[in-house]
Design an enzyme around this catalytic site. Structure first.
Site, short mmCIF file in Angstrom:
data_model
loop_
_atom_site.label_atom_id
_atom_site.label_comp_id
_atom_site.label_asym_id
_atom_site.label_seq_id
_atom_site.Cartn_x
_atom_site.Cartn_y
_atom_site.Cartn_z
N GLY A 1 7.26 -8.47 10.01
CA GLY A 1 6.94 -8.54 11.43
C GLY A 1 8.18 -8.30 12.25
N GLN B 1 13.68 -9.11 19.48
CA GLN B 1 14.61 -8.95 18.35
C GLN B 1 15.32 -7.61 18.37
OE1 GLN B 1 11.46 -10.20 15.34
NE2 GLN B 1 13.32 -11.02 14.40
N CYS C 1 13.56 -15.07 8.90
CA CYS C 1 13.57 -14.32 10.16
C CYS C 1 14.71 -13.32 10.12
CB CYS C 1 13.75 -15.27 11.34
SG CYS C 1 13.73 -14.44 12.94
N LEU C 2 14.43 -12.09 10.51
CA LEU C 2 15.47 -11.05 10.52
C LEU C 2 16.60 -11.41 11.48
CD1 LEU C 2 13.09 -7.95 10.53
CD2 LEU C 2 14.47 -8.78 8.60
N HIS D 1 4.64 -16.67 14.23
CA HIS D 1 6.11 -16.50 14.24
C HIS D 1 6.50 -15.44 15.28
CE1 HIS D 1 10.02 -15.94 11.80
NE2 HIS D 1 10.02 -14.91 12.62
N GLU D 2 5.75 -14.33 15.32
CA GLU D 2 6.09 -13.24 16.26
C GLU D 2 5.80 -13.64 17.71
OE1 GLU D 2 7.92 -11.29 14.97
OE2 GLU D 2 7.31 -11.44 12.88
N HIS E 1 8.51 -15.67 19.07
CA HIS E 1 9.66 -14.89 19.54
C HIS E 1 9.49 -14.47 21.00
CE1 HIS E 1 12.41 -14.28 16.18
NE2 HIS E 1 11.45 -13.86 15.37
O1 GNR Z 1 10.17 -10.67 7.38
C1 GNR Z 1 9.72 -11.75 7.79
N1 GNR Z 1 9.12 -12.60 6.91
C2 GNR Z 1 8.36 -13.70 7.29
C3 GNR Z 1 7.95 -14.58 6.30
C4 GNR Z 1 7.17 -15.68 6.62
C5 GNR Z 1 6.77 -15.88 7.92
C6 GNR Z 1 7.19 -15.01 8.92
C7 GNR Z 1 7.97 -13.92 8.61
S1 GNR Z 1 8.43 -12.81 9.87
C8 GNR Z 1 9.90 -12.14 9.20
C9 GNR Z 1 10.41 -11.01 10.07
C10 GNR Z 1 10.81 -11.56 11.41
O2 GNR Z 1 11.84 -12.14 11.64
N2 GNR Z 1 9.94 -11.43 12.39
O3 GNR Z 1 10.20 -11.95 13.60
NI NI Z 2 11.56 -13.61 13.25
#
Ligand code: GNR
Ligand code: NI
Length: 175
Positions: free
Chosen positions: A49, A54, A96-97, A138-139, A142
């Protein structure tokens, strides 16, 4: 020829990650190009995601692919809104990246309903479970300046932040 760019990914402690992104008021060719670039950046990372903040863009846009390599499932959302959550919660290990090399167990609603616009401005709805449910929450976090570490204990959060800052110091002294 259409061309896509891999965009640099913003990491903690950049304050952009803590700002609330603004709704997209008009979907233009620029919006569609940005989404293309976000998709390319997500696959390149690789991640499942990516949210516009980001890549330093304060707009309410997210892209996700929780599918398998043989069976991709690309989802692109403009102005996503959570319209329903299950009572049941589940725990999933998240990363999270923008917080490199760190993961933690995060508890969230197991199932969510999301309303959003597609690239043509058409209203869509998605019911997500499993990894996709965690990913879309999660997204959307953000877009509201919220990171997965905000959902864990202060002790664990501080441990992760200390490790990230240590790595950051190492890489700036080395270079
Ligand atoms: O790559 C990602 N893996 C992930 C694993 C579990 C729950 C959420 C994620 S999102 C993350 C990429 C990211 O930072 N998206 O904002
Ligand atoms: Ni993230």
């Amino acid at each position: 020829m259409p061309t896509t760019s891999i965009m640099p990914i913003i990491k903690v402690p950049d304050p952009i990650l803590r700002q609330r992104a603004l709704p997209v008021s008009e979907i233009t060719d620029g919006t569609r190009q940005l989404i293309e670039d976000m998709v390319a950046t997500m696959y390149d990372a690789p991640g499942i995601g990516l949210a516009a903040p980001q890549v330093n863009i304060g707009q309410r846009i997210i892209v996700m692919d929780c599918g398998k390599k043989e069976e991709p499932n690309l989802i692109q959302m403009i102005n996503p809104e959570i319209t329903g959550i299950s009572e049941a919660h589940t725990v999933l290990e998240e990363g999270c990246l923008s917080i490199p090399d760190q993961t933690a167990d995060v508890e969230r609603p197991a199932e969510v309903e999301v309303k959003y616009l597609n690239q043509d401005g058409m209203s869509q709805s998605l019911v997500a479970t499993g990894l996709l449910a965690a990913c879309v929450q999660h997204e959307i976090d953000h877009l509201n300046g919220v990171l997965f570490i905000d959902h864990i204990s202060r002790l664990k959060r501080d441990m992760i932040l200390r490790r990230v800052m240590k790595e950051l110091r190492k890489s700036t002294v080395d270079k």
